[in-house]
Design a protein around this motif. Sequence first.
Motif, PDB file in Angstrom:
ATOM      1  N   THR A 151      -6.591   3.691   4.006  1.00 11.74           N
ATOM      2  CA  THR A 151      -6.725   2.241   4.021  1.00 11.74           C
ATOM      3  C   THR A 151      -6.990   1.711   5.424  1.00 11.74           C
ATOM      4  O   THR A 151      -7.809   0.808   5.617  1.00 11.74           O
ATOM      5  CB  THR A 151      -5.450   1.586   3.452  1.00 11.74           C
ATOM      6  OG1 THR A 151      -5.226   2.068   2.123  1.00 11.74           O
ATOM      7  CG2 THR A 151      -5.579   0.070   3.421  1.00 11.74           C
TER       8      THR A 151
ATOM      9  N   TRP B  30      -1.855  -5.024  -0.442  1.00 13.28           N
ATOM     10  CA  TRP B  30      -3.175  -5.236  -1.030  1.00 13.28           C
ATOM     11  C   TRP B  30      -3.417  -6.720  -1.268  1.00 13.28           C
ATOM     12  O   TRP B  30      -2.524  -7.447  -1.720  1.00 13.28           O
ATOM     13  CB  TRP B  30      -3.290  -4.497  -2.363  1.00 13.28           C
ATOM     14  CG  TRP B  30      -3.310  -3.014  -2.243  1.00 13.28           C
ATOM     15  CD1 TRP B  30      -2.374  -2.134  -2.698  1.00 13.28           C
ATOM     16  CD2 TRP B  30      -4.330  -2.219  -1.627  1.00 13.28           C
ATOM     17  NE1 TRP B  30      -2.732  -0.846  -2.400  1.00 13.28           N
ATOM     18  CE2 TRP B  30      -3.927  -0.862  -1.745  1.00 13.28           C
ATOM     19  CE3 TRP B  30      -5.528  -2.530  -0.986  1.00 13.28           C
ATOM     20  CZ2 TRP B  30      -4.700   0.185  -1.248  1.00 13.28           C
ATOM     21  CZ3 TRP B  30      -6.289  -1.480  -0.494  1.00 13.28           C
ATOM     22  CH2 TRP B  30      -5.879  -0.149  -0.616  1.00 13.28           C
TER      23      TRP B  30
ATOM     24  N   ALA C 228      -6.710  -4.384   2.390  1.00 16.83           N
ATOM     25  CA  ALA C 228      -5.327  -4.440   2.852  1.00 16.83           C
ATOM     26  C   ALA C 228      -5.205  -5.325   4.094  1.00 16.83           C
ATOM     27  O   ALA C 228      -6.127  -5.415   4.897  1.00 16.83           O
ATOM     28  CB  ALA C 228      -4.809  -3.041   3.151  1.00 16.83           C
TER      29      ALA C 228
ATOM     30  N   VAL D 297       0.856  -1.180   0.000  1.00 19.62           N
ATOM     31  CA  VAL D 297       0.000   0.000   0.000  1.00 19.62           C
ATOM     32  C   VAL D 297       0.895   1.234   0.000  1.00 19.62           C
ATOM     33  O   VAL D 297       1.816   1.349   0.817  1.00 19.62           O
ATOM     34  CB  VAL D 297      -0.925   0.016   1.227  1.00 19.62           C
ATOM     35  CG1 VAL D 297      -1.723   1.314   1.291  1.00 19.62           C
ATOM     36  CG2 VAL D 297      -1.865  -1.184   1.192  1.00 19.62           C
TER      37      VAL D 297
END
Length: 208
Positions: A67, A122, A157, A59
């Motif tokens: 996230t 991810w 995530a 990420v």
Amino acid sequence: MSVVAKALLPTLLLTALVAASSYALSDGWAKLGDDVSPAQAQMRLEAFHSLDSLVASKVADNDVDRTLQDMNLNPAALQSLRSDLTRQAPSPVPSAEANSAAPTPQPGAQAKAQGQRIQLVWIRLWDTDAEDGDVVRIDSDGYSRTVSLTKHGNTFAVPVTADGLIRVTGIKDGDGGGITVGLASGTSQAVFPIMSEGQILGLRVRVD
């Protein structure tokens, strides 16, 4: 078998599996639940065990805060994970007394105890065959998420160490035929063997 052939084996098997699944979901044959043939099931098994690890897509730093808010963490777990992600130097290993009094591990607790920095990567989970209600749970460094599989897939995530292990547990076999799950990160992907309810499979990931 040559070294090159061995290296290409997982890719070739995965390509064949994707092609077979695409045909099965088109006009090739109609089905309600998963209908993976014994040969396809064996191919999935061999491809999975031939995969040493999966290269995970990290990420981006400017996406971390957004996230984290999408990970459905309670305030304490959110603060703990944010602290671990920004930690630059390894923390000392906790004493035995601290471990005995420690609460339920929060995301990143395992990595923190081992003095390893964690990162967010991810993950996309999808149903590789019929979208028939299969459900799995993913666990990674104290973070857990239950996902109902779709053909389009669910992207989110998870925290991992530099060389960590992601575990996938079969929760529900939709309309029968086993749980058919694929896991991807960036351009890397893995098709899992046909799973049963309660079965746990681990996949090692690398963050380059």
